[in-house]
Scaffold this active site. Structure first.
Site, mmCIF file in Angstrom:
data_model
loop_
_atom_site.group_PDB
_atom_site.id
_atom_site.type_symbol
_atom_site.label_atom_id
_atom_site.label_comp_id
_atom_site.label_asym_id
_atom_site.label_seq_id
_atom_site.Cartn_x
_atom_site.Cartn_y
_atom_site.Cartn_z
ATOM 1 N N ASP A 137 1.502 -1.446 -0.227
ATOM 2 C CA ASP A 137 0.069 0.277 0.030
ATOM 3 C C ASP A 137 0.961 1.397 0.075
ATOM 4 O O ASP A 137 0.429 2.164 0.648
ATOM 5 C CB ASP A 137 -0.476 -0.215 1.410
ATOM 6 C CG ASP A 137 -2.252 0.982 1.640
ATOM 7 O OD1 ASP A 137 -2.527 1.230 0.070
ATOM 8 O OD2 ASP A 137 -2.985 0.780 1.989
ATOM 9 N N LYS A 139 2.067 4.389 -1.576
ATOM 10 C CA LYS A 139 1.520 5.597 -1.791
ATOM 11 C C LYS A 139 1.555 7.155 -0.785
ATOM 12 O O LYS A 139 2.113 7.117 0.173
ATOM 13 C CB LYS A 139 0.011 5.310 -1.763
ATOM 14 C CG LYS A 139 -0.597 5.290 -0.415
ATOM 15 C CD LYS A 139 -2.596 4.935 -0.328
ATOM 16 C CE LYS A 139 -2.839 4.484 0.774
ATOM 17 N NZ LYS A 139 -3.628 4.287 0.720
ATOM 18 N N ASN A 142 1.198 7.458 3.164
ATOM 19 C CA ASN A 142 2.158 6.674 3.911
ATOM 20 C C ASN A 142 2.750 7.115 4.211
ATOM 21 O O ASN A 142 3.664 5.638 4.556
ATOM 22 C CB ASN A 142 1.470 4.903 3.748
ATOM 23 C CG ASN A 142 0.087 4.843 3.686
ATOM 24 O OD1 ASN A 142 -0.651 5.181 4.277
ATOM 25 N ND2 ASN A 142 -0.253 3.749 2.819
ATOM 26 N N ASP A 157 1.336 2.511 7.817
ATOM 27 C CA ASP A 157 -0.574 1.508 6.871
ATOM 28 C C ASP A 157 0.560 0.518 7.182
ATOM 29 O O ASP A 157 0.804 0.417 5.695
ATOM 30 C CB ASP A 157 -0.386 2.685 6.281
ATOM 31 C CG ASP A 157 -1.778 2.430 6.374
ATOM 32 O OD1 ASP A 157 -2.292 0.666 6.776
ATOM 33 O OD2 ASP A 157 -2.963 2.211 5.280
ATOM 34 N N THR A 176 -5.091 1.204 -3.603
ATOM 35 C CA THR A 176 -5.578 2.250 -4.537
ATOM 36 C C THR A 176 -5.081 2.772 -5.663
ATOM 37 O O THR A 176 -4.126 2.378 -5.940
ATOM 38 C CB THR A 176 -5.079 3.907 -3.755
ATOM 39 O OG1 THR A 176 -5.156 3.973 -2.030
ATOM 40 C CG2 THR A 176 -5.151 4.919 -4.551
HETATM 41 P P1 ATP Z 1 -6.359 3.180 5.324
HETATM 42 O O1 ATP Z 1 -7.479 3.117 5.668
HETATM 43 O O2 ATP Z 1 -5.780 4.185 4.197
HETATM 44 O O3 ATP Z 1 -5.227 1.935 5.262
HETATM 45 P P2 ATP Z 1 -5.554 2.737 8.277
HETATM 46 O O4 ATP Z 1 -7.059 2.814 8.070
HETATM 47 O O5 ATP Z 1 -5.038 1.146 8.613
HETATM 48 O O6 ATP Z 1 -5.399 3.158 6.816
HETATM 49 P P3 ATP Z 1 -3.668 4.310 8.631
HETATM 50 O O7 ATP Z 1 -3.010 4.631 7.258
HETATM 51 O O8 ATP Z 1 -2.021 3.711 9.477
HETATM 52 O O9 ATP Z 1 -4.972 3.726 8.949
HETATM 53 O O10 ATP Z 1 -3.269 5.772 9.939
HETATM 54 C C1 ATP Z 1 -4.693 6.668 8.836
HETATM 55 C C2 ATP Z 1 -4.419 7.844 8.951
HETATM 56 O O11 ATP Z 1 -3.027 8.121 10.647
HETATM 57 C C3 ATP Z 1 -2.353 8.156 8.021
HETATM 58 O O12 ATP Z 1 -2.907 8.565 7.113
HETATM 59 C C4 ATP Z 1 -1.743 8.998 9.507
HETATM 60 O O13 ATP Z 1 -2.155 10.727 9.113
HETATM 61 C C5 ATP Z 1 -2.345 9.615 10.481
HETATM 62 N N1 ATP Z 1 -1.158 8.404 11.163
HETATM 63 C C6 ATP Z 1 -0.635 6.663 11.243
HETATM 64 N N2 ATP Z 1 0.256 6.282 11.467
HETATM 65 C C7 ATP Z 1 0.678 7.614 12.791
HETATM 66 C C8 ATP Z 1 1.567 7.809 13.429
HETATM 67 N N3 ATP Z 1 2.536 6.815 13.292
HETATM 68 N N4 ATP Z 1 2.265 8.827 13.799
HETATM 69 C C9 ATP Z 1 1.174 10.054 13.356
HETATM 70 N N5 ATP Z 1 0.103 9.973 12.579
HETATM 71 C C10 ATP Z 1 -0.144 8.939 12.304
#
Ligand code: ATP
Length: 352
Positions: A137, A139, A142, A157, A176
C-alpha cells in the site's frame, strides 16, 4: 502475539485525533509514566458477518509484521491493547506530516534533494523486502516525516502488508487504483516487485505532479496500468533529467521478474551517481513543484468530497432507520455519524 493485559487508559492520556483510515482512528497519546508521546491507532474490530471493522486475523497480521520490523525509515510498534470493540496499536509518533505536503510547500527542489528522500523510502522498503515483507500500500499518504525539524522519512500503514515466501500465492485486488501494479489488477500473484511498481508511480508524481496511469474512471486507470500506457509529457517533465526517467522506466515493467528490485534502484546512477556527470544532472534538474502543489490541492479536495458523500449517505440511512424507530439501530448509526458530524458543506474544487 501478546496483548498488554492492563488497560490502555491506565497507562496513556489520550489527545487529539491526528488521522483516520477505513477502520482506524489515530490519536496522539502520552505515556503517563514517562511523558513520551505516541500515536494510538484504534482499529475497530469486525463483528460477526458484518463488513464494518477489520477482521481480527488481519489486525493480528499487521501486528506480527510491525513487531518483526525495526528500521529508522519504518514506523515502530511500542505496545498493543485489546478491548471489546477495538485493538489499540501504540505506535511511534510521526508529526512532520506527509512528505508530499512538505515538498509542495517549497519554492524549488532539485532532483538531488528529491533523491535524498527517495533513498530513505528505498532503504525502508529494502528492510521490508530483506525480511520478505511486501508493504502493498505504498502511496504518498503512507510516506511521512518524523517531525518538522527533521527530514527523516517514516513508512506507515502496514494494514495490507504481507509476508511473501516462495510458496505463497497471494492474489488480491487491493490498494489505491492509481498506485497498484498490473498483477494486482489482473489478479495474479503479488510479490515484493508489487511494491517496486508503486515506487515508480510515487517517483513519477514527485517529479511532475502528474499521476502516470490515472484515467477518468477506475476502469480506465486499470486499463492504463495493464497496458502500461503512460508518457513523460513535456508539459510536466520539461525540467526532468533523462536519468530520472530511466529510473522510472525500469520500474514500469509488466513482468515482475524483470522489474527493477530495491537493490537495483539503490544502485541506479540517479540515486547513487557513478560519475560527475550524473551528479551534475541531478543538481541542475528540478522537480515540477507548481504542478505538485496542484496535485496536492486536488487530493485534499477529493478527500473532503469523499467525507461529504459519506456523511450524506449516513444521514440518509439515519433518516430511513429513524422511521423504523428501533433503539439499537439508532445507537449504531449515531456512532458512525459522529466521525464526520461537523462537515456541513461541499468543499470548493481546487480550481475555484
Ligand atoms: P487506510 O484505510 O488508508 O489503509 P488505516 O485505517 O490502515 O488506513 P493508517 O493509514 O495506518 O490507517 O492511519 C490513518 C492516518 O493516521 C494516516 O494517514 C496518518 O495520517 C495517521 N497516522 C497513522 N499512523 C501514524 C503515526 N504513527 N503517527 C502519526 N500519524 C499517524
Amino acid at each position: 502475539m501478546e496483548f498488554n493485559q492492563d488497560t490502555f487508559e491506565n497507562n496513556y492520556d489520550v489527545g487529539d485525533e491526528i488521522g483516520s483510515g477505513h477502520f482506524a482512528v489515530v490519536k496522539r497519546c502520552t505515556h503517563s509514566a514517562t511523558g513520551t508521546q505516541y500515536a494510538a491507532k484504534f482499529i475497530r474490530k469486525r463483528r460477526g458477518g458484518g463488513r464494518k471493522g477489520a477482521k481480527m486475523e488481519d489486525i493480528k497480521k499487521e501486528i506480527e509484521i510491525l513487531k518483526y520490523i525495526k528500521h529508522p525509515n519504518v514506523i515502530s510498534l511500542h505496545d498493543v491493547y485489546d478491548t471489546k470493540n477495538e485493538v489499540i496499536l501504540v505506535l511511534e509518533l510521526v508529526s512532520g506530516g506527509e512528505l508530499f505536503e512538505y515538498i509542495s510547500e517549497k519554492d524549488k527542489l532539485s532532483e538531488e534533494e528529491a533523491c535524498r528522500f527517495l533513498v530513505q523510502i528505498l532503504e525502508g522498503v529494502k528492510h521490508l523486502h530483506d525480511k520478505h515483507i511486501a508493504h502493498l500500500d505504498l502511496k504518498p499518504e503512507n510516506i511521512m516525516l518524523l517531525n518538522h525539524n527533521s527530514q527523516n522519512i517514516k513508512l506507515i500503514d502496514f494494514g495490507l502488508a504481507q509476508k511473501i515466501d516462495p510458496k505463497s500465492d497471494i492474489r488480491a485486488m487491493m490498494g489505491t487504483a492509481e498506485f497498484v501494479a498490473p498483477e494486482v489488477v489482473s489478479y495474479e500473484p503479488l510479490s515484493l516487485a508489487t511494491d517496486m511498481w508503486s515506487i515508480g508511480v510515487i517517483t513519477y508524481i514527485l517529479l511532475s505532479g502528474a499521476s502516470p496511469f490515472l484515467g477518468d474512471n477506475k476502469q480506465e486507470t486499470y486499463h492504463n496500468i495493464t497496458a502500461i500506457i503512460y508518457e513523460f509529457d513535456d508539459e510536466y517533465f520539461s525540467g526532468t533529467s533523462e536519468l530520472a526517467k530511466d529510473f522510472i522506466q525500469k520500474l514500469f515493467v509488466k513482468d515482475c521478474r524483470k522489474r527493477a528490485k530495491v537493490d537495483d534502484c539503490l544502485n541506479h546512477p540517479w540515486i547513487k551517481p557513478k560519475e560527475k556527470q550524473h551528479e551534475d544532472v541531478r543538481k541542475s534538474a528540478v522537480i515540477n513543484i507548481d504542478n505538485l502543489k496542484t496535485f496536492m490541492a486536488r487530493k485534499r479536495w477529493k478527500q473532503s468530497l469523499r467525507v461529504v458523500c459519506l456523511c450524506n449517505r449516513l444521514s440518509r440511512s439515519i433518516q430511513l432507520r429513524k422511521s423504523q424507530d428501533t433503539l439499537g439501530s439508532r445507537n449504531t448509526l449515531a456512532e458512525e455519524a459522529g466521525c464526520c458530524s461537523n462537515v456541513s458543506e461541499v468543499p470548493s474544487s481546487p480550481s475555484d
